[in-house]
Design a protein around this motif. Structure first.
Motif, short mmCIF file in Angstrom:
data_model
loop_
_atom_site.label_atom_id
_atom_site.label_comp_id
_atom_site.label_asym_id
_atom_site.label_seq_id
_atom_site.Cartn_x
_atom_site.Cartn_y
_atom_site.Cartn_z
N ASN A 165 3.01 -1.05 4.86
CA ASN A 165 3.38 -2.11 5.67
C ASN A 165 2.21 -2.73 6.15
OD1 ASN A 165 2.42 0.27 7.08
ND2 ASN A 165 3.81 -0.44 8.72
N PRO A 166 1.41 -3.61 5.31
CA PRO A 166 0.28 -4.35 6.16
C PRO A 166 0.74 -5.36 6.84
CG PRO A 166 0.72 -5.11 3.49
CD PRO A 166 1.62 -3.97 3.97
N PHE A 167 0.03 -5.60 7.86
CA PHE A 167 0.42 -6.83 8.74
C PHE A 167 -0.08 -8.00 8.58
CE2 PHE A 167 -0.54 -8.39 13.08
CZ PHE A 167 1.00 -8.53 13.70
N LEU A 168 -1.32 -8.08 7.85
CA LEU A 168 -2.03 -9.43 7.36
C LEU A 168 -2.13 -9.27 5.83
CD1 LEU A 168 -4.72 -9.84 9.80
CD2 LEU A 168 -2.35 -11.05 10.01
N GLN A 209 -5.54 -7.83 4.65
CA GLN A 209 -5.68 -6.74 5.10
C GLN A 209 -4.86 -5.44 4.76
OE1 GLN A 209 -6.62 -6.60 9.29
NE2 GLN A 209 -8.41 -7.96 9.01
#
Lengths: 816, 347
Positions: free
Chosen positions: A548-551, A554
């Motif tokens: 579950n990356p946020f960006l 990244q």
């Protein structure tokens, strides 16, 4: 949560306490005060109630009038005031700011001439008194207070609203009563509950509601519904509207406002249906059918899933349980008969639904944190009482109810001497008892035991967070006051432990690199997929990917420190900062067959292109990185000189320049070192100018072993050495290390009766005198004996044996 | 003979001062006084000199030799001086800057971390390290954080897919996931599971929150947490330690206060505020700086310590937050940009 001081005053007498004292009390009870806001008029000196005696047009301005205003004998009787407002008549009472009054903090009223006419004061609007936004005309005081009354006495008192953060362990404080209870304990004042004014119910109305069905009691342990027939919808009373507005809740109508009011008072959410809008006289608590939709009160269509709990009638869902009602069933201006839902929904069910729908409300917030089911009946009665009082109607039949609150009886045994031992300072039995009882934690029994006395404390239903003796230590300390913890010195018997080897290693290599003029950087661990693919290969991206990356940039764990260092390099180049040597220590993640390994790592970059100084210095090259990496490996206990080079010049790893880098070690054996020049094409794609040298040393944390073996002294010869030089012509493709190895082996064998001490490569030559594809390597050999000076004869003998052996046993040609 | 000798001296006196290099000098020297030189040649003619003149001529030859050697010596000294001057190069200008690179320095976050480590080392705390990738057990379950706790929500914590494999972290159980640790408390759990009390450790390290990046939030940041487990550890001890740590770091005018708070793994729990007259922003009001508390007995039970025997405290702070406060930095992103104009300020 916003808490109104006026509202608190209903339950606990705060007279004589300043706002700051109350704020400090809330703070030290354990709730952070994030803001304090005052409403109502600020203290206004020289502003009094006046009456307009006469109003005449201004001779020089159409929109102005000249008034005589009575302001009371104490203020000088009658004043002549020029006024621009239009909304008043002779005989109205209005606020009058006299000469010397200060409005809005810095506007001082002075005697003045307006368009040639003298004016001795100002009649004021609400905005000018800072009690509202209305600037359209004078504030007409319809209650007609006495002329000359100071304005603060004539206006409704202001309020102070504390915005406080309620910690998740204290759901009981998500209400004014809860906070009042805490303040009553802190100030040791009486807590007063709201008075109940509920008549006995009239006959039931099965035509409006005859039954409840709860299909999922695990998510709805208690559901109640009360019928009130014949209500009249209208505005709620002024005081209630003011309180709701003060804490940020918009007043709507008496029914909705009462529901909100009781929620903010008791912490119990409630919901009102218009009975007419329900299909059939039955309420069903069930799970939604997958795909079922409901338009909630915020006018958005919600698509529900089979896990979500809804309140429904015979035909349709009408409420997302515990979160928000539907537009299809709420009360409105025409509502006459009302069904009031007061229920307990399970915390996690509400939270899951709220998260899934991206929908939260004051109600869902409270259910998620948990509410006190034992206060439900009281809150229901409070709401019914207020509805009957302010909206009229009749309470029909007893409240219908499905499920039950868990029976509540909890006692905790605590020993005051043990409490003192936990605190480490003196809090007497009496002080402890006082603190507990102030919180309604009553000591119901007291037993003599060996270590003194032991108390049995009864825990009230709203304090389900208190379960163990240690929980009572916190309550005692809170109410006793954390400010009373005495200051003392630290006592610390030695534990004789060492820092972790990883910490020691990082400190060690950082010290070395700083000494080599490297600047330490700190970069992000999370990198983009393209970067991982560029440096570790496409197959590495999968194992390093977050779920579950946020960006987007990244999304992956770093497998090397180089990417981040290049970011730092580029930023500095772009900003015109002269930048040459950067390093970082930190964790990297390297995919292996059995799984990703987390490693301690140190990495550096050297970029010298474009560096201009008045005096040139020799530039760093591959061999610079080699020495740096050797030291970094050595400090981790790895001797690189014994390690093969796993990639020859022709085979480039992703991100590294072909023929200009090398790899030693393998994570399978616990460490790896890669160093040399970075791929020029990759650098160009990242807009980095010039050549960049880099090195990364990574090692499994468990392989680092601080300290290592104690060194032993090795005796050495004090006799002079005998030196001989030899140059060998070899193929360009032959590695120098191979030649050195052979020469060493043969020279050692040739030296009989004494020792070969060292073989030093001191020259590498290509060009004139040599064929293409050949190079010459020159060595200096040092021979020595432990006990005597060597004579020329024996050394010459050994040296000629060596030359002969080289000629016969190797492909190397001795260069004369 | 006499004429020849005096001519030789004259010639030497004329030629030697013009010689500038050592090889020329050596050649000239050999020409005058060497075994095949002119003086030697003249000396060989001594045989033809009448006996009665020999003493006078011998004396003359000796005088000539002394004169020649003197001239040569002076010539050599001059050449040596010139050679030395050439070897030294031009005179230095002490005001020119060194062309060598500027010194390196540690990152301000490292400096603050190491300073805190050193302060804590004085009172017996040693540094422990642990993995940044963790299992749910070490990051949450063992810290009294139930599965339903909001901190575990994928909205706030970075997880790895269910099939992700990390071979040197910790084995996960069925249904469990790997994640990026949200605090370094996981290292405390590992330490407690590995050994027996007494324990006095500090675990500095990188942690991760799924957060919007802004002036005060970063996707990864650094924490420093401490844990002390022993018999009869009290709230008063905790306050004494944090007084000591913060006064050591920030100066003796630092005031520290405890506010009751809530954390899942400590009971009682506190937030710590400080004020220090000499620091900007912190001189007027209390500023929240860290959290702490007495280790919850449930945590001890979880790691197999007898909670009726062992007591302890734990504390944790953000290294960035401390660094921002003591250096007066207003944006956390500076730490991660690595602009040298920023980093060199702390060299």
């Amino acid at each position: 949560m916003k808490i109104s001081r006026n509202w608190l005053q209903d339950y606990v007498d705060l007279t004589g306490l300043s706002d700051e004292e109350i704020s400090a009390a809330i703070t030290f009870l354990g709730f952070e005060v994030e803001g304090i806001e005052s409403t109502g008029a600020p203290p206004l000196d020289k502003v009094v109630v006046g009456e307009v005696l006469s109003r005449a047009p201004h001779p020089n301005a159409d929109r102005l009038s000249i008034c005589d205003v009575a302001v009371g004998e104490a203020s000088g009787g009658t004043k002549r005031i020029v006024c621009g407002a239009q909304n008043y008549q002779v005989g109205d009472r209005v606020p009058v700011a006299l000469v010397g009054a200060v409005l809005s903090g810095d506007f001082t009223i002075k005697p003045s001439k307006i368009r040639g006419e003298a004016s001795e004061g100002m009649m004021c609007s609400g905005k000018e008194l800072q009690i509202g936004e209305d600037h359209s005309g004078l504030l007409i005081l319809t209650a007609r207070p006495e002329i000359g009354t100071p304005i603060n006495d004539a206006l409704p008192a202001g309020d102070v609203v504390f915005d406080i953060e309620i910690t998740p362990n204290r759901p009981d404080c998500q209400s004014h009563l809860g906070v009042a209870r805490e303040l009553a304990a802190w100030f040791r004042r009486e807590l007063t509950y709201p008075a109940m004014e509920v008549p006995a119910p009239a006959a039931p109305r099965p035509d409006l509601l005859k039954g409840l069905q709860v299909a999922h009691s695990e998510d709805c342990p208690l559901y109640t519904a009360s019928v009130i027939a014949g209500v009249k919808v209208g505005p709620s009373p002024e005081w209630m509207q003011q309180r709701l507005a003060a804490v940020g809740v918009r007043p709507i109508n008496n029914l909705v406002d009462i529901g909100n009011y009781v929620m903010l008072e008791y912490g119990q959410p409630m919901h009102a249906f218009d009975a007419r809008k329900l299909a059939g006289p039955e309420i069903i608590v069930r799970r939604a059918t997958a795909g079922e939709t409901l338009v909630t009160l915020d006018e958005k269509t919600r698509t529900l899933t089979g896990e979500m709990l809804v309140i429904a009638d015979a035909e349709k869902a009408v409420v997302v349980a515990g979160i928000m009602g539907g537009e299809n069933s709420g009360v409105d201006e025409s509502t006459v008969n009302l069904v009031l839902e007061v229920a307990v929904f399970q915390r996690f069910s509400v939270r899951a639904t709220s998260r899934a729908l991206g929908l939260s409300s004051d109600s869902s917030y409270r259910f998620e944190r948990g509410i006190d089911a034992h206060a439900l009946a009281e809150a229901t009665h409070r709401a019914i009482g207020l509805i009957l009082k302010y909206a009229g109607g009749t309470w029909c039949g007893p409240t219908l109810r499905v499920g039950s609150e868990e029976p509540w009886q909890r006692e905790v045994t605590v020993n005051p001497a043990w409490v003192r031992a936990r605190l480490g300072f003196e809090v007497t039995d009496e002080e402890q008892r006082s603190a507990l009882e102030a919180l309604d934690l009553l000591i119901v029994r007291e037993n003599e035991i060996d270590e003194g006395i032991e108390w049995t404390v009864r825990i009230p239903s709203w304090r389900s967070d208190l379960d163990r003796p240690i929980d009572l230590v916190e309550e005692i300390l809170r109410v006793h006051g954390t400010a009373k913890i005495p200051a003392t010195t630290v006592t610390a018997p030695g534990l004789l432990a060492d820092d972790d080897p990883v910490a020691q290693y990082n400190r060690n290599v950082a010290g070395y690199l700083v000494g080599q003029n490297f600047q330490e950087c700190v970069t992000y661990t999370l990198r983009s997929r393209p970067e991982i693919e560029a440096w570790a290969g496409a197959e590495a991206a999968g194992p390093l990917s977050l779920e579950n990356p946020f960006l987007e940039d990244q999304s992956h764990l770093r497998s090397s420190l180089v990417g981040g260092l290049l970011d730092a390099l580029k930023l500095n180049q772009t900003r015109g900062n002269p930048v040459t040597r950067l390093f970082e220590t930190g964790r990297v993640f390297i995919p292996q067959k059995e799984g990703v390994v987390e490693c301690a790592a140190v990495g550096f970059v050297i970029a010298e292109a474009g560096m201009v100084t008045w005096k040139s210095r020799e530039l760093a090259d591959f061999y610079t990185t080699k020495r740096l990496i050797e030291v970094m490996a050595d400090r981790a206990g790895v001797d690189l000189s014994r390690q093969p080079h796993l990639e020859d010049g022709g085979q480039a790893a992703a991100g590294w320049q072909a023929g200009q880098h090398t790899l030693q070690g393998d994570m399978r054996y616990g460490w790896s070192a890669r160093y040399g020049m970075l791929d020029l094409a990759v650098l160009k794609s990242r807009d980095i100018t010039g050549k960049v040298l880099a090195g990364v040393f990574a090692i499994l944390p468990e392989r680092l072993n601080a300290g290592g073996k104690r060194k032993r002294f090795q005796p050495f010869s004090l006799q002079p050495a005998a030196l001989r030089d030899v140059a060998l012509v070899v193929d360009e493709a032959t590695a120098a290390g191979e030649v050195t190895k052979q020469v060493t082996k043969l020279a050692r064998a040739a030296a009989k009766g004494f020792e070969l001490e060292s073989v030093d490569l001191f020259d590498v030559y290509r060009g004139k005198g040599l064929a293409d594809g050949q190079k010459s390597l020159a060595y200096s050999l040092s021979f020595r004996a432990p006990d005597r000076t060597l004579n020329d004869k024996e050394v010459n003998e050994a040296f000629s044996i060596l030359l002969e052996q080289i000629a016969t046993k190797t492909d190397f040609e001795v260069r004369s | 003979m006499q004429d020849q000798l005096s001519a030789l001296v004259e010639r030497a006196a004329a030629e030697i001062p013009h010689i500038c290099s050592r090889p020329e000098f050596e050649a000239a020297k050999a020409g005058f006084v060497g075994p095949k030189g002119e003086l030697t040649g003249l000396m060989k003619q001594m045989g033809h000199v009448p006996k009665e003149e020999k003493p006078a001529v011998g004396k003359l030859i000796n005088e000539t030799k002394q004169q020649l050697l003197k001239i040569l010596e002076a010539g050599l000294a001059r050449i040596e001086a010139a050679e030395l001057a050439a070897a030294l190069g031009p005179a230095i200008d002490p005001t020119l800057p060194s062309p060598d690179p500027l010194p390196g320095a540690r990152h301000p976050l490292t400096q603050v971390r190491e300073e805190l480590n050193a302060i804590l080392r004085k009172v017996g705390f040693t540094v422990v390290e642990g993995p940044e990738v963790e299992t749910e057990y070490y990051c949450f379950d063992a810290l009294n954080t139930p599965p339903t706790h909001p901190a575990r929500d994928p909205q706030d914590t970075f997880y790895f897919p269910a099939d992700a494999k990390f071979s040197n972290v910790a084995r996960k159980v069925a249904g469990e996931k790997y994640l990026l640790r949200t605090h370094t408390s996981s290292v405390q759990i590992r330490t407690m599971l590995k050994g027996e009390p007494p324990i006095r450790i500090v675990s500095p390290g990188r942690v991760y929150r799924r957060d919007t990046v802004d002036a005060t939030h970063s996707a990864n940041f650094h924490q420093l947490e401490g844990l002390y487990v022993d018999k009869n550890v009290t709230v008063k001890d905790l306050k004494a330690l944090l007084d000591y740590v913060l006064k050591s770091l920030l100066g003796s005018d630092t005031q520290v206060r405890f506010r009751p708070h809530y954390f899942g793994y400590t009971e009682p729990s506190f937030e710590v505020d400080l004020s220090a007259k000499h620091l900007p922003k912190v001189n007027q009001e209390w500023v929240e700086i860290m959290g702490c508390g007495m280790v919850d007995p449930a945590v001890f039970e979880d790691v197999g310590y007898d909670a009726s025997v062992w007591t302890g405290y734990a504390f944790g702070m953000g290294i960035e937050r401390i660094a921002m406060m003591i250096y007066g930095i207003d944006d956390i992103r500076y730490f991660y940009q690595n602009d040298l104009r920023f980093l060199r300020q702390f060299a």
